[in-house]
Structure formats: structure tokens, C-alpha cells
Design a protein around this motif. Structure first.
Motif, PDB file in Angstrom:
ATOM      1  N   GLY A 154      -1.066  16.462 -12.853  1.00 26.84           N
ATOM      2  CA  GLY A 154       0.083  15.999 -12.092  1.00 26.84           C
ATOM      3  C   GLY A 154      -0.257  15.524 -10.699  1.00 26.84           C
ATOM      4  N   VAL A 155      -1.517  15.300 -10.414  1.00 21.87           N
ATOM      5  CA  VAL A 155      -1.956  14.839  -9.093  1.00 21.87           C
ATOM      6  C   VAL A 155      -1.913  13.320  -9.074  1.00 21.87           C
ATOM      7  CG1 VAL A 155      -3.879  14.824  -7.464  1.00 21.87           C
ATOM      8  CG2 VAL A 155      -3.376  16.868  -8.779  1.00 21.87           C
ATOM      9  N   ARG A 156      -1.503  12.758  -7.940  1.00 19.02           N
ATOM     10  CA  ARG A 156      -1.376  11.316  -7.819  1.00 19.02           C
ATOM     11  C   ARG A 156      -2.434  10.689  -6.922  1.00 19.02           C
ATOM     12  NH1 ARG A 156       1.089  10.177 -11.962  1.00 19.02           N
ATOM     13  NH2 ARG A 156       1.465   8.095 -11.085  1.00 19.02           N
ATOM     14  N   ALA A 157      -3.357  11.484  -6.361  1.00 20.43           N
ATOM     15  CA  ALA A 157      -4.355  10.959  -5.427  1.00 20.43           C
ATOM     16  C   ALA A 157      -5.710  11.563  -5.745  1.00 20.43           C
ATOM     17  CB  ALA A 157      -3.973  11.269  -3.978  1.00 20.43           C
ATOM     18  N   ILE A 158      -6.752  10.747  -5.549  1.00 13.88           N
ATOM     19  CA  ILE A 158      -8.142  11.165  -5.723  1.00 13.88           C
ATOM     20  C   ILE A 158      -8.887  10.816  -4.453  1.00 13.88           C
ATOM     21  CG2 ILE A 158     -10.263  10.808  -7.049  1.00 13.88           C
ATOM     22  CD1 ILE A 158      -8.556  10.123  -9.439  1.00 13.88           C
ATOM     23  N   ALA A 159      -9.533  11.807  -3.855  1.00 11.85           N
ATOM     24  CA  ALA A 159     -10.258  11.622  -2.597  1.00 11.85           C
ATOM     25  C   ALA A 159     -11.743  11.460  -2.879  1.00 11.85           C
ATOM     26  CB  ALA A 159     -10.025  12.803  -1.656  1.00 11.85           C
TER      27      ALA A 159
ATOM     28  N   ALA B 298       0.833  -1.203   0.000  1.00  7.91           N
ATOM     29  CA  ALA B 298       0.000   0.000   0.000  1.00  7.91           C
ATOM     30  C   ALA B 298       0.868   1.252   0.000  1.00  7.91           C
ATOM     31  CB  ALA B 298      -0.925   0.004   1.211  1.00  7.91           C
ATOM     32  N   VAL B 299       0.456   2.235  -0.763  1.00  8.90           N
ATOM     33  CA  VAL B 299       1.173   3.505  -0.827  1.00  8.90           C
ATOM     34  C   VAL B 299       0.874   4.298   0.440  1.00  8.90           C
ATOM     35  CG1 VAL B 299       1.479   5.633  -2.134  1.00  8.90           C
ATOM     36  CG2 VAL B 299       0.985   3.484  -3.325  1.00  8.90           C
ATOM     37  N   PRO B 300       1.884   4.817   1.126  1.00  7.55           N
ATOM     38  CA  PRO B 300       1.606   5.633   2.319  1.00  7.55           C
ATOM     39  C   PRO B 300       0.740   6.839   1.961  1.00  7.55           C
ATOM     40  CG  PRO B 300       3.934   5.033   2.212  1.00  7.55           C
ATOM     41  CD  PRO B 300       3.326   4.637   0.902  1.00  7.55           C
ATOM     42  N   LEU B 301      -0.095   7.219   2.909  1.00  8.06           N
ATOM     43  CA  LEU B 301      -1.005   8.329   2.655  1.00  8.06           C
ATOM     44  C   LEU B 301      -0.250   9.613   2.378  1.00  8.06           C
ATOM     45  CD1 LEU B 301      -3.942   9.284   2.553  1.00  8.06           C
ATOM     46  CD2 LEU B 301      -3.840   9.673   5.011  1.00  8.06           C
ATOM     47  N   ALA B 302       0.826   9.862   3.117  1.00  6.88           N
ATOM     48  CA  ALA B 302       1.598  11.094   2.903  1.00  6.88           C
ATOM     49  C   ALA B 302       2.237  11.121   1.518  1.00  6.88           C
ATOM     50  CB  ALA B 302       2.655  11.228   3.993  1.00  6.88           C
ATOM     51  N   ALA B 303       2.715   9.967   1.053  1.00  6.86           N
ATOM     52  CA  ALA B 303       3.326   9.926  -0.275  1.00  6.86           C
ATOM     53  C   ALA B 303       2.285  10.116  -1.369  1.00  6.86           C
ATOM     54  CB  ALA B 303       4.053   8.597  -0.466  1.00  6.86           C
ATOM     55  N   ALA B 304       1.074   9.572  -1.172  1.00  7.64           N
ATOM     56  CA  ALA B 304       0.030   9.733  -2.180  1.00  7.64           C
ATOM     57  C   ALA B 304      -0.413  11.178  -2.306  1.00  7.64           C
ATOM     58  CB  ALA B 304      -1.166   8.845  -1.833  1.00  7.64           C
ATOM     59  N   LEU B 305      -0.364  11.922  -1.203  1.00  7.10           N
ATOM     60  CA  LEU B 305      -0.817  13.313  -1.206  1.00  7.10           C
ATOM     61  C   LEU B 305       0.323  14.294  -1.427  1.00  7.10           C
ATOM     62  CD1 LEU B 305      -3.227  13.092   1.862  1.00  7.10           C
ATOM     63  CD2 LEU B 305      -3.839  12.983  -0.549  1.00  7.10           C
ATOM     64  N   GLY B 306       1.481  13.808  -1.841  1.00 11.00           N
ATOM     65  CA  GLY B 306       2.635  14.689  -2.000  1.00 11.00           C
ATOM     66  C   GLY B 306       2.509  15.693  -3.114  1.00 11.00           C
ATOM     67  N   HIS B 307       1.663  15.440  -4.106  1.00  8.35           N
ATOM     68  CA  HIS B 307       1.485  16.360  -5.223  1.00  8.35           C
ATOM     69  C   HIS B 307       0.089  16.978  -5.240  1.00  8.35           C
ATOM     70  CE1 HIS B 307       5.266  15.026  -7.062  1.00  8.35           C
ATOM     71  NE2 HIS B 307       4.917  13.807  -6.672  1.00  8.35           N
ATOM     72  N   GLY B 308      -0.566  17.016  -4.114  1.00 11.33           N
ATOM     73  CA  GLY B 308      -1.924  17.545  -4.065  1.00 11.33           C
ATOM     74  C   GLY B 308      -2.942  16.427  -4.194  1.00 11.33           C
ATOM     75  N   VAL B 309      -4.190  16.806  -4.282  1.00 10.15           N
ATOM     76  CA  VAL B 309      -5.275  15.834  -4.349  1.00 10.15           C
ATOM     77  C   VAL B 309      -6.438  16.452  -5.108  1.00 10.15           C
ATOM     78  CG1 VAL B 309      -6.334  16.584  -2.185  1.00 10.15           C
ATOM     79  CG2 VAL B 309      -6.674  14.227  -2.962  1.00 10.15           C
TER      80      VAL B 309
ATOM     81  N   ASP C 172      -4.038  22.005  -3.772  1.00 14.00           N
ATOM     82  CA  ASP C 172      -2.590  21.880  -3.671  1.00 14.00           C
ATOM     83  C   ASP C 172      -2.218  21.184  -2.368  1.00 14.00           C
ATOM     84  OD1 ASP C 172      -3.055  23.781  -1.730  1.00 14.00           O
ATOM     85  OD2 ASP C 172      -2.106  25.424  -2.806  1.00 14.00           O
ATOM     86  N   VAL C 173      -0.926  21.102  -2.097  1.00  9.05           N
ATOM     87  CA  VAL C 173      -0.461  20.369  -0.912  1.00  9.05           C
ATOM     88  C   VAL C 173      -0.866  21.065   0.383  1.00  9.05           C
ATOM     89  CG1 VAL C 173       1.461  19.297  -2.127  1.00  9.05           C
ATOM     90  CG2 VAL C 173       1.766  21.554  -1.095  1.00  9.05           C
ATOM     91  N   HIS C 174      -1.224  22.338   0.318  1.00  9.94           N
ATOM     92  CA  HIS C 174      -1.631  23.074   1.516  1.00  9.94           C
ATOM     93  C   HIS C 174      -3.147  23.074   1.711  1.00  9.94           C
ATOM     94  CE1 HIS C 174       2.508  24.493   1.730  1.00  9.94           C
ATOM     95  NE2 HIS C 174       2.409  24.920   0.474  1.00  9.94           N
ATOM     96  N   GLY C 175      -3.882  22.418   0.832  1.00 12.88           N
ATOM     97  CA  GLY C 175      -5.332  22.363   0.961  1.00 12.88           C
ATOM     98  C   GLY C 175      -6.066  23.520   0.331  1.00 12.88           C
ATOM     99  N   ASN C 176      -5.401  24.311  -0.504  1.00 15.35           N
ATOM    100  CA  ASN C 176      -6.048  25.447  -1.154  1.00 15.35           C
ATOM    101  C   ASN C 176      -6.565  25.041  -2.531  1.00 15.35           C
ATOM    102  OD1 ASN C 176      -5.268  27.183   1.002  1.00 15.35           O
ATOM    103  ND2 ASN C 176      -3.232  27.349   0.082  1.00 15.35           N
TER     104      ASN C 176
END
Length: 564
Positions: free
Chosen positions: A387-392, A318-329, A345-349
Motif C-alpha cells: 500500500g505504499v505509493r513512494a519509493i526512495a 508532478a506529485v507533491p512530495l508530501a502527497a507521495a509520502l502520505g502512505h509511507g515509503v 511508516d509515515v513516522h519514519g519507523n
């Protein structure tokens, strides 16, 4: 009509099965987690160029094995909870002379899976009846006309409605008693071919079918042509074998061995198959004799034959959650007719503009599935472009308390919830995202639409951009996946934005460099400012009119310019 995001609306209605009491306090939110990758792959293609003899052989084999499967399912349901490994082995030994050892293993395994599925469905139905009885008892205990709260329904509106619901309570209690007794005894209700198709036999005019058309569908649904794969065997399957060149051969059951046209009791079909989707992966497994399971089925409506290949994939770490969210979501809010998304972005904006991916869930099952795949494909391609690697997404579960007793006369809402393919949507998204190298993060759906609209809808709305409640909910979903609070940062008090006693103009002189305040502009050629001690007269300035401009030469009379 504005529809509330159905994930949030269903949660507020209590469909999550947790925190749905009458307490008005906020429940504890579950932590976001990475959805595991799919554990298997299934691809399908069409069997083309089949002759009449090929189709006749497939029909006879499917009908013979289907009869054996029906008898085995009857024996398994008869055993109930008393079934054990010895009973399983006994059933397999009885089926082996009538088919083969591998056919018997596939039949008994499919029977066990079907019984287990019916057992889970019985438990879900039992829980639904319990929820309905509890809701009716609660509403019947309240006075007539009493208004309900935000989370709990009130009393019934009239005496007539109260009496009708009291009668329905007795019906549900009797039904609950029967289902509870059946559950404790291990009895299940299974129909090979499907209960819906079986009931359609009594409503042929309404279904616009003739008896022959219905009979063709019923027989095709009850055929059995499924074989499990074996690692190390030739091409990964000894019963239904497909070679690298697409040749399909079937090991015939013992009673039908006379139909073989190849050695060792096998029948080779005339047509060839080719898997377009994941064909390279399938060919790699065939080349090294990896296990591949096959299923052949017939579509009597179109008159076509299909073959489905499936295999298990090794579990990847499993990919760590922090690594999946490294490029935003990208936050996704699922609704009845579209997916509302926004990139964070990575800051939640939220960055850029919101995107919507519509789909239409009306029509046939194939049409709905195609609409979902089309919307998810566009979503995943947009995610890769950003360029995002995660989908919430929201961790939705609509398996409990979907009763009309809990939602009263809200027929449109009940129809909306019942028609949402939440399980298929999540399975499709997980599988397609894994193929494209993306990660799916599931979050708690509590209060996403409510808090998103409260804190993000108005600040992001402008004259040129209209933000809906669903767009704001996608921001809340993305921020919850990143671990940020759903609220925006509180604006500091007015006194803390600068000095309490005004701007800092008294801390330094007007001409001091670095001074925090509006600086005075010195008089120069491009300004009309003058020193404070200058006289305010017209003599201090040069007129701008032609009449008032003075020449540079002194005036001389004409008489002085004359000479002798």
C-alpha cells in the motif's frame, strides 16, 4: 567479504563531483525531490513471416539510407561549431532528391543528435582527464610513504612507483591538451556502427568471429531505417506506416522506387506485427492518427528483424512530495548484486522485515537488462502489496572522476563502479513505477550507509533476524526522503525516566486508587499474606498433609456407642 553499499562508498570516494575535497567537515545535503515521469514510450516487437524478397528490400533500403547518413554525419562534423540552421537546411535539400523530404528530415535529425551525444561524451572525457591530472599532481607533491586521510590519498609507497606516475602525468597532460584543443575547435570523434565493433575487426580470433560474420554485424549496424512520426497523417507516420491490422508499408527512396509493390512508391511487407506490451496505447494512437516514430533493425546473430515504435507522452503534473509520502515509503539501497529494501511508516519507523531483490549483472547486455527488469518488477509489486505509493532511491551520478589515479590499485572497486548500470537502473525504475502508479523520490546519497549502520543496524538486530549494513542504509534513505533525521531518538537520562529520588511510592497511600507504584495485595483466599499483627504459628494455617488434617466430627469411644 562484506561490501559497503556502493552508493555510499562511491560518494566517500568522491565520485559525486561535489564536496570531494580534503575537508573533513560534513557537506550540505541536497533536499529530496520527486523524479519526473518519463517523457516517452518505446516498445519493440518482431517482424515475422518475412519472405526473401522482403528481406532483400529492407537490406537495400537500409544500406542506401545508411550511406546517405554517413555522408551527412561527415558534413555535420566538418561544420563543427559553425553549424547553424541554414547549414542544416542545406544538408536536407541535398538529401531530398536521393531519398525523400521525410527521409532527409529523419537523417539530418539523427545526425544532429549523434553529434550532440559525441560532444557530451567529449566533455565527460575532458573532465575525467582533468580529474586524473589533478590527482596525480597532488600525490606526487606529497613525500614518499605519507599516509592519506579518509578523503584524500597519501603519497606513493616507493620511488619506483613515484617515477612511473610522473611519466603517466606527462602522458595525461599531453592527452588533455589535445582534447581541450579539440573541444574548443568543436571536433568530435564518431564511428557509425560503434567503435567497439570497429576495433573488433582487428581481433577476430579473440572475438571468435569470422570475417563474414563481422561484416554482417558491421553492415547491419550502419543501416538506417528510422522515420519520425507526424500528427494528423495516416496512422501517425507517412514513411514507415503500420496499420491497426499490423500491416507494415515503407515509402521507398526515389532511386529504389522500382521495387514498390503498392501505389505511391510504397512497399508492403508480407508479415504482420503485433505489439504485446502497451499494445492498447499504440492502437489508440494509431486510431486517431497521433505521431508515432518507427525504427526497423536487424539482428544478424539471430537472423531476426525487429521494429520499435516510440512516441512522446504529455507531461503530467508532478506529485507533491508530501502527497507521495502520505502512505509511507520504501527505502531502496542499490548494491552490486541486490536491492536492499525496507518499508517505513509515515513516522519514519521501519515496519516488518527487510526484503532483498537479487540480480546478476554478469553476461550479455540483454541478460543484465532482463535481470534488472525482473528485480524491479518484484520490488514494485511488493510496494503495491504494502500500500505504499513512494519509493526512495539515492541520486547517484557516476559520470565524473572514475579514474584509476584517484582510486589507486583498487581494481576490484573500479571494476565494480564501471559495471554498475546506474543510468539504466534509474530510467527503468522511473518508467516502470510510472506505469504502476508509483512515485520515485531521489535523495542525497551522502553518509546513508555509514549513519544507517551506526544508528539502526544494532538496535534492529536480534537472535532471529540479522540486519546487514545495506538494510540499515535503506532505512536511512527512506527517512531522508521523509525529512526525518537519520539518527534515532536519543534516550532520555535515567533521572528523567522517573522521579530523581526513586519511584513515586511516597506520594500516596498503598491502597489509594491510581497510585503510581507497586501496590500491596490484600490477604485473601488465594494468597498466603497475613496481617502484620498475626502470630507466625502453625495454628493460624490449615495443614495440607493428610496426617495433619483434623476431622470435622469429635471422637467418641466405642464403649459409649454400645447399648443394651
Amino acid at each position: 567479504m562484506v561490501l559497503v553499499g556502493w552508493g555510499e562508498q562511491v560518494f566517500r570516494a568522491g565520485l559525486k563531483g561535489r564536496g570531494c575535497g580534503v575537508d573533513e567537515g560534513l557537506r550540505e545535503l541536497a533536499a529530496p525531490f520527486v523524479v519526473p515521469d518519463p517523457s516517452g514510450v518505446a516498445i519493440r516487437t518482431r517482424l515475422k513471416q518475412l519472405t526473401a524478397v522482403d528481406e532483400e528490400v529492407l537490406r537495400r533500403v537500409g544500406a542506401h539510407l545508411g550511406t546517405l547518413a554517413s555522408g551527412d554525419l561527415k558534413a555535420r562534423c566538418h561544420d563543427g561549431l559553425a553549424h547553424d540552421a541554414e547549414a542544416w537546411a542545406t544538408r536536407k535539400r541535398e538529401l531530398t532528391p536521393l531519398s525523400s523530404a521525410r527521409w532527409a528530415g529523419a537523417i539530418t535529425r539523427a545526425t544532429h543528435e549523434q553529434w550532440a551525444l559525441a560532444r557530451r561524451c567529449a566533455l565527460a572525457h575532458l573532465q575525467s582527464l582533468q580529474a586524473g591530472v589533478h590527482a596525480l599532481r597532488h600525490r606526487l607533491s606529497l613525500p614518499l610513504g605519507q599516509k592519506g586521510s579518509k578523503r584524500a590519498p597519501g603519497g606513493y609507497r616507493s620511488r619506483r612507483e613515484w617515477h612511473a606516475k610522473a611519466r603517466r602525468l606527462r602522458v595525461l597532460e599531453d592527452r588533455l591538451a589535445r582534447e581541450r584543443a579539440a573541444w574548443q575547435a568543436g571536433r568530435v570523434h564518431v564511428v557509425r556502427g560503434g567503435k567497439r565493433l570497429a576495433r573488433m575487426r582487428h581481433q577476430l580470433p579473440a572475438a571468435q568471429l569470422t570475417e563474414l560474420q563481422w561484416r554482417a554485424r558491421w553492415e547491419a549496424a550502419r543501416w538506417f531505417l528510422r522515420a519520425d512520426g507526424e500528427s494528423g497523417k495516416r496512422y501517425g507516420n507517412e514513411t514507415i506506416r503500420i496499420g491497426p491490422d499490423g500491416e507494415v508499408s515503407i515509402r521507398l527512396p526515389a532511386p529504389l522506387a522500382g521495387l514498390a509493390n503498392a501505389p505511391h512508391g510504397r512497399y508492403v511487407l508480407t508479415g504482420r506485427v503485433r505489439f504485446a506490451h502497451r499494445g492498447t496505447e499504440w492502437a489508440d494512437r494509431v486510431a486517431v492518427n497521433r505521431a508515432i516514430a518507427y525504427r526497423i533493425h536487424h539482428d544478424p546473430v539471430r537472423g531476426r528483424w525487429y521494429v520499435t515504435a516510440s512516441w512522446q507522452t504529455p507531461a503530467s503534473p508532478a506529485v507533491p512530495l508530501a502527497a507521495a509520502l502520505g502512505h509511507g515509503v520504501i527505502g531502496v539501497d542499490t548494491n552490486a548484486d541486490h536491492l536492499a529494501t525496507w518499508r517505513l511508516d509515515v513516522h519514519g519507523n521501519p515496519t516488518g522485515n527487510p526484503r532483498r531483490f537479487p540480480y546478476d549483472l554478469s553476461g550479455t547486455t540483454g541478460h543484465r537488462d532482463a535481470q534488472l527488469r525482473h528485480a524491479l518488477t518484484r520490488l514494485l509489486h511488493w510496494a503495491r502489496t504494502c500500500g505504499v505509493r513512494a519509493i526512495a532511491v539515492e541520486d547517484l551520478d557516476f559520470t565524473a572522476e572514475k579514474t584509476r589515479e584517484k582510486h589507486g590499485g583498487r581494481k576490484q572497486f573500479r571494476r565494480l563502479v564501471s559495471g554498475l548500470p546506474t543510468g539504466r537502473l534509474r530510467a527503468r525504475l522511473t518508467s516502470m513505477a510510472d506505469a504502476m502508479g508509483l512515485t520515485v523520490v531521489a535523495v542525497d546519497p551522502a553518509y546513508t550507509s555509514k549513519w544507517g549502520a551506526q544508528h539502526w543496524q544494532k538496535p534492529l538486530t536480534s537472535k532471529n533476524r540479522r540486519i546487514t549494513r545495506h538494510d540499515a542504509a535503506s532505512i536511512a534513505i527512506g527517512r531522508r526522503a521523509q525529512g526525518h533525521p537519520l539518527r534515532r531518538r536519543t534516550t532520555p537520562p535515567r533521572a528523567h525516566r522517573s522521579d530523581v529520588h526513586g519511584h513515586r511510592i511516597v506520594q500516596a497511600g498503598g491502597d489509594a486508587p491510581g497510585r503510581e507504584g507497586p501496590r500491596r495485595r490484600l490477604p485473601g483466599p488465594r494468597t498466603r499474606s497475613v496481617p502484620p499483627d498475626a502470630e507466625r504459628t502453625r495454628a493460624t494455617r490449615t495443614p495440607t498433609t493428610v496426617r495433619g488434617v483434623r476431622g470435622e466430627q469429635e471422637w467418641v469411644p466405642d464403649s459409649l456407642l454400645l447399648t443394651d
